[in-house]
Design a protein around this motif. Structure first.
Motif, PDB file in Angstrom:
ATOM      1  N   ALA A  44       0.823  -1.209   0.000  1.00  0.00           N
ATOM      2  CA  ALA A  44       0.000   0.000   0.000  1.00  0.00           C
ATOM      3  C   ALA A  44       0.860   1.264   0.000  1.00  0.00           C
ATOM      4  O   ALA A  44       0.437   2.311  -0.504  1.00  0.00           O
ATOM      5  N   GLU A  45       2.077   1.169   0.542  1.00  0.00           N
ATOM      6  CA  GLU A  45       3.015   2.292   0.543  1.00  0.00           C
ATOM      7  C   GLU A  45       3.793   2.395  -0.770  1.00  0.00           C
ATOM      8  O   GLU A  45       4.636   3.283  -0.930  1.00  0.00           O
ATOM      9  N   GLY A  46       3.532   1.472  -1.689  1.00  0.00           N
ATOM     10  CA  GLY A  46       4.193   1.506  -2.988  1.00  0.00           C
ATOM     11  C   GLY A  46       5.588   0.930  -3.000  1.00  0.00           C
ATOM     12  O   GLY A  46       6.357   1.186  -3.930  1.00  0.00           O
ATOM     13  N   VAL A  47       5.930   0.120  -1.998  1.00  0.00           N
ATOM     14  CA  VAL A  47       7.272  -0.464  -1.932  1.00  0.00           C
ATOM     15  C   VAL A  47       7.348  -1.679  -2.855  1.00  0.00           C
ATOM     16  O   VAL A  47       6.550  -2.614  -2.736  1.00  0.00           O
ATOM     17  N   ALA A  48       8.295  -1.646  -3.765  1.00  0.00           N
ATOM     18  CA  ALA A  48       8.574  -2.760  -4.676  1.00  0.00           C
ATOM     19  C   ALA A  48      10.100  -2.867  -4.789  1.00  0.00           C
ATOM     20  O   ALA A  48      10.720  -2.086  -5.507  1.00  0.00           O
ATOM     21  N   PRO A  49      10.698  -3.789  -4.069  1.00  0.00           N
ATOM     22  CA  PRO A  49      12.167  -3.838  -4.002  1.00  0.00           C
ATOM     23  C   PRO A  49      12.823  -4.289  -5.302  1.00  0.00           C
ATOM     24  O   PRO A  49      12.307  -5.143  -6.012  1.00  0.00           O
ATOM     25  N   ASP A  50      13.977  -3.686  -5.555  1.00  0.00           N
ATOM     26  CA  ASP A  50      14.847  -4.099  -6.655  1.00  0.00           C
ATOM     27  C   ASP A  50      15.958  -5.010  -6.138  1.00  0.00           C
ATOM     28  O   ASP A  50      16.573  -5.737  -6.915  1.00  0.00           O
ATOM     29  N   ALA A  51      16.215  -4.936  -4.841  1.00  0.00           N
ATOM     30  CA  ALA A  51      17.215  -5.778  -4.190  1.00  0.00           C
ATOM     31  C   ALA A  51      16.770  -5.997  -2.753  1.00  0.00           C
ATOM     32  O   ALA A  51      16.126  -5.130  -2.155  1.00  0.00           O
ATOM     33  N   ALA A  52      17.092  -7.175  -2.223  1.00  0.00           N
ATOM     34  CA  ALA A  52      16.741  -7.480  -0.833  1.00  0.00           C
ATOM     35  C   ALA A  52      17.842  -8.325  -0.222  1.00  0.00           C
ATOM     36  O   ALA A  52      18.365  -9.245  -0.861  1.00  0.00           O
ATOM     37  N   TYR A  53      18.165  -7.982   1.023  1.00  0.00           N
ATOM     38  CA  TYR A  53      19.153  -8.723   1.797  1.00  0.00           C
ATOM     39  C   TYR A  53      18.448  -9.274   3.023  1.00  0.00           C
ATOM     40  O   TYR A  53      17.837  -8.527   3.785  1.00  0.00           O
ATOM     41  N   VAL A  54      18.549 -10.586   3.205  1.00  0.00           N
ATOM     42  CA  VAL A  54      17.831 -11.262   4.271  1.00  0.00           C
ATOM     43  C   VAL A  54      18.818 -12.138   5.039  1.00  0.00           C
ATOM     44  O   VAL A  54      19.585 -12.889   4.427  1.00  0.00           O
ATOM     45  N   SER A  55      18.779 -12.051   6.353  1.00  0.00           N
ATOM     46  CA  SER A  55      19.615 -12.915   7.182  1.00  0.00           C
ATOM     47  C   SER A  55      19.283 -14.377   6.872  1.00  0.00           C
ATOM     48  O   SER A  55      18.143 -14.712   6.543  1.00  0.00           O
ATOM     49  N   TYR A  56      20.259 -15.236   7.004  1.00  0.00           N
ATOM     50  CA  TYR A  56      20.042 -16.647   6.682  1.00  0.00           C
ATOM     51  C   TYR A  56      19.290 -17.412   7.768  1.00  0.00           C
ATOM     52  O   TYR A  56      18.935 -18.570   7.574  1.00  0.00           O
ATOM     53  N   ALA A  57      18.994 -16.792   8.899  1.00  0.00           N
ATOM     54  CA  ALA A  57      18.251 -17.472   9.968  1.00  0.00           C
ATOM     55  C   ALA A  57      16.855 -17.862   9.478  1.00  0.00           C
ATOM     56  O   ALA A  57      16.257 -17.171   8.642  1.00  0.00           O
ATOM     57  N   ALA A  58      16.335 -18.951   9.995  1.00  0.00           N
ATOM     58  CA  ALA A  58      15.026 -19.458   9.554  1.00  0.00           C
ATOM     59  C   ALA A  58      13.932 -18.410   9.703  1.00  0.00           C
ATOM     60  O   ALA A  58      13.101 -18.233   8.805  1.00  0.00           O
ATOM     61  N   ARG A  59      13.911 -17.687  10.811  1.00  0.00           N
ATOM     62  CA  ARG A  59      12.823 -16.731  11.046  1.00  0.00           C
ATOM     63  C   ARG A  59      12.871 -15.533  10.102  1.00  0.00           C
ATOM     64  O   ARG A  59      11.826 -14.990   9.744  1.00  0.00           O
ATOM     65  N   THR A  60      14.054 -15.136   9.659  1.00  0.00           N
ATOM     66  CA  THR A  60      14.124 -14.018   8.711  1.00  0.00           C
ATOM     67  C   THR A  60      13.780 -14.492   7.305  1.00  0.00           C
ATOM     68  O   THR A  60      13.124 -13.768   6.551  1.00  0.00           O
ATOM     69  N   ARG A  61      14.202 -15.694   6.947  1.00  0.00           N
ATOM     70  CA  ARG A  61      13.829 -16.236   5.634  1.00  0.00           C
ATOM     71  C   ARG A  61      12.315 -16.403   5.543  1.00  0.00           C
ATOM     72  O   ARG A  61      11.704 -16.045   4.537  1.00  0.00           O
TER      73      ARG A  61
END
Length: 169
Positions: A44-61
């Protein structure tokens, strides 16, 4: 090169309290619901990522998966082992390495780093400045920043905090 960029800092959704190791902790049912709600808010805020960095922990994935589902994103993120234990400067270094053609970057990580990073980046000029008290960056939370200039130049107190949202069922 684009002058204005968007940076989204997300703390993972609510996780189960126990697992064989901390890295293996998965989302609680509440976390799955609230993560999806956070994704809907980001869309709704118009966020559409071109890149994303996510921690490898199960809960962040898992957080990425439910947020992306709620937002309708199909981007495949970069899972980064350093995001699990790094500090704010480590996250900044990661984001600084983003390609110039990326207009929007999302980072999904852990506290206290995510909350401290929000404090560090805020230039005091944004609509949401003051809404994030020190030590108050709960699960299923996102901070939206505008960054003027190149990712490589991202520095403390150099981003405008435009929005802050805590998703709750």
């Amino acid at each position: 090169m684009q002058n204005s960029r968007r940076l989204v800092i997300i703390r993972h959704a609510k996780a189960e309290p126990y697992a064989p190791t901390d890295v293996e902790r998965v989302l609680a049912d509440r976390g799955r619901v609230e993560g999806r709600m956070l994704g809907e808010w980001l869309a709704a805020e118009g966020v559409a990522p071109d890149a994303a960095y996510v921690s490898y922990a199960a809960r962040t994935r898992e957080t990425w998966d439910v947020v992306a589902a709620g937002a309708g994103w199909t981007l495949v993120p970069e899972y980064d082992g350093n995001l699990y234990g790094t500090d704010e400067e480590g996250v900044l270094d990661l984001v600084r390495g983003t390609k110039d053609d990326a207009a929007t970057v999302v980072v999904v990580g852990h506290n206290p780093t995510m909350g401290m990073l929000v404090q560090l980046l805020d230039d005091g000029e944004g609509a949401a400045t003051g809404s994030v008290a020190l030590g108050s960056f709960p699960t299923s939370t996102a901070a939206l920043f505008t960054v003027d200039g190149a990712w490589a130049d991202l520095a403390p107190m150099a981003a405008r905090l435009d929005a802050f949202h805590v998703a709750r069922a």
